[in-house]
Enzyme design. Sequence first.
Site, PDB file in Angstrom:
ATOM      1  N   HIS A   1     -51.154  -7.801 -10.594  1.00  0.00           N
ATOM      2  CA  HIS A   1     -51.879  -8.581 -11.605  1.00  0.00           C
ATOM      3  C   HIS A   1     -52.620  -7.620 -12.525  1.00  0.00           C
ATOM      4  CE1 HIS A   1     -53.974 -11.537 -13.727  1.00  0.00           C
ATOM      5  NE2 HIS A   1     -54.484 -12.264 -12.738  1.00  0.00           N
TER       6      HIS A   1
ATOM      7  N   CYS B   1     -58.336 -13.079 -17.213  1.00  0.00           N
ATOM      8  CA  CYS B   1     -56.905 -12.812 -17.026  1.00  0.00           C
ATOM      9  C   CYS B   1     -56.030 -13.485 -18.067  1.00  0.00           C
ATOM     10  CB  CYS B   1     -56.479 -13.222 -15.623  1.00  0.00           C
ATOM     11  SG  CYS B   1     -57.409 -12.342 -14.340  1.00  0.00           S
TER      12      CYS B   1
ATOM     13  N   PHE C   1     -60.443 -16.516 -14.898  1.00  0.00           N
ATOM     14  CA  PHE C   1     -61.776 -16.903 -14.440  1.00  0.00           C
ATOM     15  C   PHE C   1     -62.569 -17.455 -15.621  1.00  0.00           C
ATOM     16  CE2 PHE C   1     -62.388 -13.853 -10.553  1.00  0.00           C
ATOM     17  CZ  PHE C   1     -61.365 -14.513  -9.890  1.00  0.00           C
TER      18      PHE C   1
ATOM     19  N   GLU D   1     -50.630 -24.464 -10.256  1.00  0.00           N
ATOM     20  CA  GLU D   1     -49.766 -24.207 -11.407  1.00  0.00           C
ATOM     21  C   GLU D   1     -48.454 -24.970 -11.247  1.00  0.00           C
ATOM     22  OE1 GLU D   1     -48.120 -20.535 -14.214  1.00  0.00           O
ATOM     23  OE2 GLU D   1     -48.903 -20.073 -12.221  1.00  0.00           O
TER      24      GLU D   1
ATOM     25  N   HIS E   1     -48.061 -17.791 -14.337  1.00  0.00           N
ATOM     26  CA  HIS E   1     -49.221 -16.941 -14.043  1.00  0.00           C
ATOM     27  C   HIS E   1     -49.066 -16.395 -12.622  1.00  0.00           C
ATOM     28  CE1 HIS E   1     -53.150 -15.301 -14.630  1.00  0.00           C
ATOM     29  NE2 HIS E   1     -53.680 -15.971 -13.621  1.00  0.00           N
TER      30      HIS E   1
ATOM     31  N   LYS F   1     -45.523 -10.897 -11.480  1.00  0.00           N
ATOM     32  CA  LYS F   1     -46.627 -10.247 -10.768  1.00  0.00           C
ATOM     33  C   LYS F   1     -46.215  -9.823  -9.355  1.00  0.00           C
ATOM     34  CE  LYS F   1     -50.616 -12.374 -13.132  1.00  0.00           C
ATOM     35  NZ  LYS F   1     -49.934 -13.278 -14.097  1.00  0.00           N
TER      36      LYS F   1
END
Length: 413
Positions: free
Chosen positions: A340, A164, A399, A314, A303, A335
């Site tokens: 996403h 991502c 990831f 975050e 994010h 998002k």
Amino acid sequence: MEKKRVVVTGLGAVTPLGNTVDSFWNNLLAGKSGIDYVTKVNKDDFPAKVAAELKDWDPSVYMEKKDAKRMDLFTQYAVAAAKMAVEDAKLDITDEIAPRVGVWIGSGIGGMATYEEQFHKFIEKGYRRVSPFFVPMLIPDMAAGQVSIQLGAKGINSCTVTACASGANSIGDAFKVIQRGDADVMITGGAEAPLTNMSFAGFSSAKALSTNGDPKTASRPFDKNRDGFVMGEGSGILIIESLESAQNRGARIYAELVGYGSAGDAYHITSPAPEGEGAARAMNQAISDAGVDLTAVDYINAHGTSTELNDSFETKAIKQVFGDHAYNLSVSSTKSMTGHLLGAAGAVEAIASIKAIIDSKVPPTINYETPDPECDLDVVPNETKAKEVNVALSNSLGFGGHNAALVFKKYNG
């Protein structure tokens, strides 16, 4: 060696909120959601029922039909957004400049739809029925490859695959290419088309997707009742070039790209490092690279995936980096509206960050209803905020422990 200054001169996007940058941005500011019940898979087969799909997609608007048939959707999206960005930048890729125009476009998982379709053909009818274009349609680097072919860009051609964070890392890597003088112009960003049965199955098994069946509220970053992310698709592409190149051709300059940070968690394949330690290092690197004071940052496009750990960690990372100034920042997650976009997320969110600088408006985090004490910053709840944005930071985490941060600055000559 003196680093070259790098500016943004073109933008292109195809997103769940619209197939132009203007429609995407206007819908963000209006707090509209691009999320609805998923149609590309049978929603009754999965616990997740919603997705952020592109609407009214017609590849023939952007490319020859015969070419489109030889591309997976993620590549089609990239080609469309790249052509928009090149046109927006009024960039004429002549034979003379082509070797100095590069392409760097990331994708997290590449041609998933192609893989599934061709695998079924192989199982049912044998290898002879598998398309000879199977591999070129599947591989993640083909977005960059096809954009290069379609536009005649002959400079460095590459693809960053960091889940991502792919789109953000690709922009950062392209930024460094120009800074060190290896290209004058880069066509860069990310593309993804992951709305397939196996993607839904994999993320569902990992319990990563929201099981909230209401499309209007499923993606709710920083809200205490968040329960997972909503998958989306699309592409964002930027034209970045050396300041000298932009000035020589009289290009309009949107903003300056001044900082890039990238750090690894070395912790877990899917979970972020405790307290967002890796994200904090990426932000610190980006700000140091940009040469700006921490207090100069006005806006963070987070994010902000709407998952429990990401949003809280975050937030902690932002506090660790910015200290008391964290509470002066606007920190929103687009998002909440786009879903996403995986490997395209960082690129589309970079565009949102740049537009925030241009228009002095910060897009909201919609669906914010129940405050979470773990996420106590100004998340710009539900309504766009008028605010002068001189410096914006965009975070992307992936990831594998990938963390990327980009810093954009208002261009002042």
